[in-house]
Design a protein around this motif. Sequence first.
Motif, mmCIF file in Angstrom:
data_model
loop_
_atom_site.group_PDB
_atom_site.id
_atom_site.type_symbol
_atom_site.label_atom_id
_atom_site.label_comp_id
_atom_site.label_asym_id
_atom_site.label_seq_id
_atom_site.Cartn_x
_atom_site.Cartn_y
_atom_site.Cartn_z
ATOM 1 N N THR A 5 0.844 -1.193 0.000
ATOM 2 C CA THR A 5 0.000 0.000 0.000
ATOM 3 C C THR A 5 0.877 1.240 0.000
ATOM 4 O O THR A 5 1.778 1.363 0.845
ATOM 5 N N TYR A 6 0.609 2.135 -0.935
ATOM 6 C CA TYR A 6 1.342 3.404 -0.947
ATOM 7 C C TYR A 6 0.511 4.438 -0.210
ATOM 8 O O TYR A 6 -0.596 4.783 -0.625
ATOM 9 N N LEU A 7 1.035 4.926 0.910
ATOM 10 C CA LEU A 7 0.358 5.941 1.717
ATOM 11 C C LEU A 7 0.860 7.305 1.282
ATOM 12 O O LEU A 7 2.000 7.687 1.555
ATOM 13 N N ARG A 8 -0.009 8.051 0.603
ATOM 14 C CA ARG A 8 0.430 9.269 -0.084
ATOM 15 C C ARG A 8 0.494 10.493 0.816
ATOM 16 O O ARG A 8 1.155 11.472 0.472
ATOM 17 N N GLY A 9 -0.218 10.457 1.929
ATOM 18 C CA GLY A 9 -0.241 11.594 2.828
ATOM 19 C C GLY A 9 0.158 11.196 4.230
ATOM 20 O O GLY A 9 0.511 10.035 4.495
ATOM 21 N N PRO A 10 0.117 12.141 5.179
ATOM 22 C CA PRO A 10 0.439 11.819 6.574
ATOM 23 C C PRO A 10 -0.349 10.607 7.045
ATOM 24 O O PRO A 10 -1.539 10.463 6.753
ATOM 25 N N ASN A 11 0.294 9.735 7.782
ATOM 26 C CA ASN A 11 -0.285 8.430 8.103
ATOM 27 C C ASN A 11 0.127 8.019 9.507
ATOM 28 O O ASN A 11 0.706 8.820 10.249
ATOM 29 N N ILE A 12 -0.157 6.795 9.866
ATOM 30 C CA ILE A 12 0.142 6.341 11.225
ATOM 31 C C ILE A 12 1.635 6.190 11.471
ATOM 32 O O ILE A 12 2.065 6.037 12.616
ATOM 33 N N GLY A 35 3.780 -14.537 12.541
ATOM 34 C CA GLY A 35 4.700 -14.517 11.415
ATOM 35 C C GLY A 35 4.417 -13.440 10.386
ATOM 36 O O GLY A 35 5.107 -13.368 9.365
ATOM 37 N N VAL A 36 3.401 -12.599 10.624
ATOM 38 C CA VAL A 36 3.050 -11.543 9.670
ATOM 39 C C VAL A 36 3.452 -10.190 10.261
ATOM 40 O O VAL A 36 3.137 -9.897 11.417
ATOM 41 N N TYR A 37 4.135 -9.391 9.447
ATOM 42 C CA TYR A 37 4.653 -8.099 9.887
ATOM 43 C C TYR A 37 4.214 -7.004 8.910
ATOM 44 O O TYR A 37 3.924 -7.283 7.742
ATOM 45 N N ARG A 38 4.215 -5.786 9.430
ATOM 46 C CA ARG A 38 4.064 -4.609 8.566
ATOM 47 C C ARG A 38 5.417 -3.905 8.503
ATOM 48 O O ARG A 38 5.971 -3.544 9.535
ATOM 49 N N MET A 39 5.906 -3.726 7.300
ATOM 50 C CA MET A 39 7.179 -3.036 7.094
ATOM 51 C C MET A 39 6.917 -1.793 6.255
ATOM 52 O O MET A 39 6.181 -1.849 5.258
ATOM 53 N N VAL A 40 7.496 -0.658 6.650
ATOM 54 C CA VAL A 40 7.333 0.572 5.878
ATOM 55 C C VAL A 40 8.707 1.184 5.610
ATOM 56 O O VAL A 40 9.652 0.993 6.376
ATOM 57 N N PHE A 41 8.785 1.910 4.524
ATOM 58 C CA PHE A 41 9.987 2.687 4.230
ATOM 59 C C PHE A 41 9.568 3.948 3.477
ATOM 60 O O PHE A 41 8.540 3.980 2.802
ATOM 61 N N VAL A 92 4.175 -2.444 3.554
ATOM 62 C CA VAL A 92 4.184 -3.802 3.008
ATOM 63 C C VAL A 92 3.853 -4.788 4.117
ATOM 64 O O VAL A 92 4.473 -4.769 5.188
ATOM 65 N N TRP A 93 2.867 -5.649 3.853
ATOM 66 C CA TRP A 93 2.544 -6.733 4.787
ATOM 67 C C TRP A 93 3.319 -7.973 4.355
ATOM 68 O O TRP A 93 3.228 -8.398 3.205
ATOM 69 N N LEU A 94 4.076 -8.515 5.295
ATOM 70 C CA LEU A 94 4.977 -9.621 5.006
ATOM 71 C C LEU A 94 4.599 -10.866 5.801
ATOM 72 O O LEU A 94 4.316 -10.771 6.994
ATOM 73 N N ASP A 95 4.625 -12.000 5.155
ATOM 74 C CA ASP A 95 4.455 -13.283 5.842
ATOM 75 C C ASP A 95 5.808 -13.985 5.805
ATOM 76 O O ASP A 95 6.305 -14.367 4.748
ATOM 77 N N LEU A 96 6.414 -14.142 6.975
ATOM 78 C CA LEU A 96 7.738 -14.742 7.036
ATOM 79 C C LEU A 96 7.722 -16.254 6.868
ATOM 80 O O LEU A 96 8.781 -16.855 6.616
ATOM 81 N N GLY A 97 6.584 -16.888 7.006
ATOM 82 C CA GLY A 97 6.548 -18.338 6.908
ATOM 83 C C GLY A 97 7.450 -18.985 7.956
ATOM 84 O O GLY A 97 7.479 -18.581 9.120
ATOM 85 N N GLY A 106 12.478 3.954 8.096
ATOM 86 C CA GLY A 106 11.887 2.639 7.898
ATOM 87 C C GLY A 106 11.502 2.056 9.241
ATOM 88 O O GLY A 106 12.119 2.358 10.272
ATOM 89 N N GLN A 107 10.461 1.253 9.260
ATOM 90 C CA GLN A 107 10.035 0.579 10.488
ATOM 91 C C GLN A 107 9.446 -0.776 10.119
ATOM 92 O O GLN A 107 8.883 -0.950 9.030
ATOM 93 N N THR A 108 9.556 -1.708 11.053
ATOM 94 C CA THR A 108 8.937 -3.024 10.886
ATOM 95 C C THR A 108 8.272 -3.394 12.206
ATOM 96 O O THR A 108 8.914 -3.343 13.259
ATOM 97 N N ARG A 109 6.983 -3.732 12.136
ATOM 98 C CA ARG A 109 6.220 -4.043 13.345
ATOM 99 C C ARG A 109 5.434 -5.335 13.146
ATOM 100 O O ARG A 109 4.921 -5.612 12.055
ATOM 101 N N SER A 110 5.307 -6.108 14.213
ATOM 102 C CA SER A 110 4.526 -7.345 14.155
ATOM 103 C C SER A 110 3.039 -7.015 14.124
ATOM 104 O O SER A 110 2.615 -5.918 14.499
ATOM 105 N N THR A 111 2.240 -7.964 13.665
ATOM 106 C CA THR A 111 0.785 -7.846 13.686
ATOM 107 C C THR A 111 0.221 -8.916 14.619
ATOM 108 O O THR A 111 0.967 -9.683 15.235
ATOM 109 N N SER A 112 -1.104 -8.984 14.694
ATOM 110 C CA SER A 112 -1.729 -9.987 15.558
ATOM 111 C C SER A 112 -1.667 -11.388 14.948
ATOM 112 O O SER A 112 -1.995 -12.368 15.618
#
Length: 738
Positions: free
Chosen positions: A15-22, A114-120, A31-36, A105-111
């Motif tokens: 997802t491209y967040l074009r304006g101010p965001n969380i 093995g799935v994370y949210r990564m942003v840059f 980017v939502w990542l599944d590490l498997g 850049g940041q990477t945070r776990s989700t609920s």
Amino acid sequence: MNTAPRRDITLERITYLRGPNIWTYRPVMEVWLDLGELEDYPSNLLPGFNDRLLALLPALEEHHCGVGERGGFIQRLREGTWAGHILEHCVIELLNLAGMPTGFGQTRSTSRHGVYRMVFRARNEEVGRVALQQGHALLSAALNDEAFAVPAAVEAIRQAIDDCYLGPSTASIVAAATDRGIPHIRLNDGNLVQLGHGARQRRIWTAETDLTSAIAENIACDKDLTKTLLTSVGVPVPEGQVVDSPAEAWEAAEDIGLPVVVKPTDGNHGRGVSLDLRTREEVEAAWPIADAEGSEVIVERYIRGDEHRVLVVGGKVVAATRGESLWITGDGRSTVVQLIDSQLNTDPRRGEAEEFPLETIKLDREPVIRLVLERQGLTGESVPAAGREVLVQRNGNLTIDCTDDVHPDVAQIVSLAARVVGLDIAGIDLVTTDIGKPLAETGGAIVEVNAGPGLLMHLKPAEGQPRPVGQAIVDHLFPDGDAEPHIGRIPVVGVAGTRRSSLIARAVAWLIHLSGRHTALACDDGLFAGNRRIERARFRNNHQFWDAGHRLLMNREARAAVFQNPPALILDDGLPYDRCHVGLVTDFDGFTGLEHHDVRDAEQLYKVLRTQIDVVFADGAGVLNADEAAVLSLAELCDGEVVLYTQQGADGLSAAVRDHLAAGGRAAVLRHGCVRLVSAQGEQLGVDARKVLARHGLADDAAYTEALLAAAATAWAFGISPELIGAGLETFELHAPA
């Protein structure tokens, strides 16, 4: 051969967040990542992985990461960190190598396990996607002990940058605007950019502006007409005649006196210009070269000296460069073409891309250079004798800064030339033996006045000091002493939450409109310009809603703008503006339906709606519902004033509101159905909410009453008088337009 099972991560959603965001004020790629299975294998449990990764990207040593010092990321790798975090740093480093420095850049776990949210940080969506693709491929190669060509990955990102980004001249102006806090909107895929919002905007197209006259541009393109106008005010120009054939060119040269110059009347960048012609053969040979570049050909008296380009912005000289001749030296073995490639085209300033200040020299597209060589009895295939110096280009390469050398008399004359033609930004070409002396003393003259001049020669001179020409243009478009506190901006109001937020946005827009500002509005009921709805609410998704709202900031009539910002909009795209003057948060009720964003309760929604308060200017205001403790807690995040509203006024104010008022704050309070505006200066009646509801055939409805209360508080925070708020809400149409 590696026979172990492949290890990789899956990119689930981008997802491209074009304006101010969380995450940040700026655009990012989320980017939502599944590490498997990699969820169970941090970097310290992957044999050889760290060494393979650092062999591919040794500059990761420079990444501080959360440790806060050089080598911090390497420390994390050795201690053990997960693949999502590693991907973040791979992408950032590839962007750095491609010339797009990126630090966030940041990477945070989700609920989900093995799935994370990564942003840059991603200034452009397409570049961000290419960088992510290449970073993912690199990480996969390192995980699986496979080869990976880092130079090819970097080149792919560079190509995306070249395809998507602004040219260097435009980019320098946009960067200068950003430094002054002026927002920008790119209006096409090229270099047409809006600086500022609404009625306070300006537009640029490279070094042309919306103040640049079309008549002036046409005059500048007609070299003969330009000379006539300059002569009329005493600006020195070389004598010249427009000619229709090689024979006429020679006749004109005889009349003017040799040597002469032959050039197109409407050419630019020196194309088709032949200098210091002294024979009939040379003059007649130069005519078709000039004719191929422009609509007419002119023969002029040759002025001795060096070519100079002086940049005039708003009547002031802001930069100047001097040209230099290009020579090659024969070695007795190499052809002219080979010598040009080895002695001139190896200059790192030369290249085909727009960011290079000098072009690569190719004889097949340079007829003027071929003519210069012919005058020396050479062609591209000739082999000059060892030690022979061959002139390739006379007075080209305007890349030696000489701004500090410009004589005041020269500055006055070039400024006059720009004004006579009518250009607000002009590149004045003049020839003189010494720009530090008056033209009358050196016999110099102005040879061209150019609209839309390139700025790269001033930004990246080969010698001398770069000049802040972008800043000069921005200061010209947005002069100091502007009456508004935020240059180039119209007041923006953001309404976040779900309780009657569309109604509140409409009411606030109505009140601002009554105060005398043409107000744009984006809400669930549609897009409005003033009192006119210009688009109905038929948005299939938040992306369309964001696009539609963002377009309101392009409206030259808009002197204020109000935006309804549902939580999903912030999560899907970010806010449609970068900063706001007033930001309202009504509630944290709207988390239903946001599970795909991993938002399942009010506490998680807090992190979303705080974005609205985070972007409030220091001299702006955050408006908060004091009856919701969680909403009230946002007050500590607001850089500006905090204005509260509460329905608990009849039976006594809460301790929080009393403390707020005691500290000199303001609050809109509901007492016995009436909105009261309370401050240290006293208490004023805003409006009788019961009468407003009754006028619309509504009973005493708590939801509508709360909406009127919120609208009154927001309008008051905006600066609208209590008297106008009361009168405006009494005439406001509660029901949405059909």
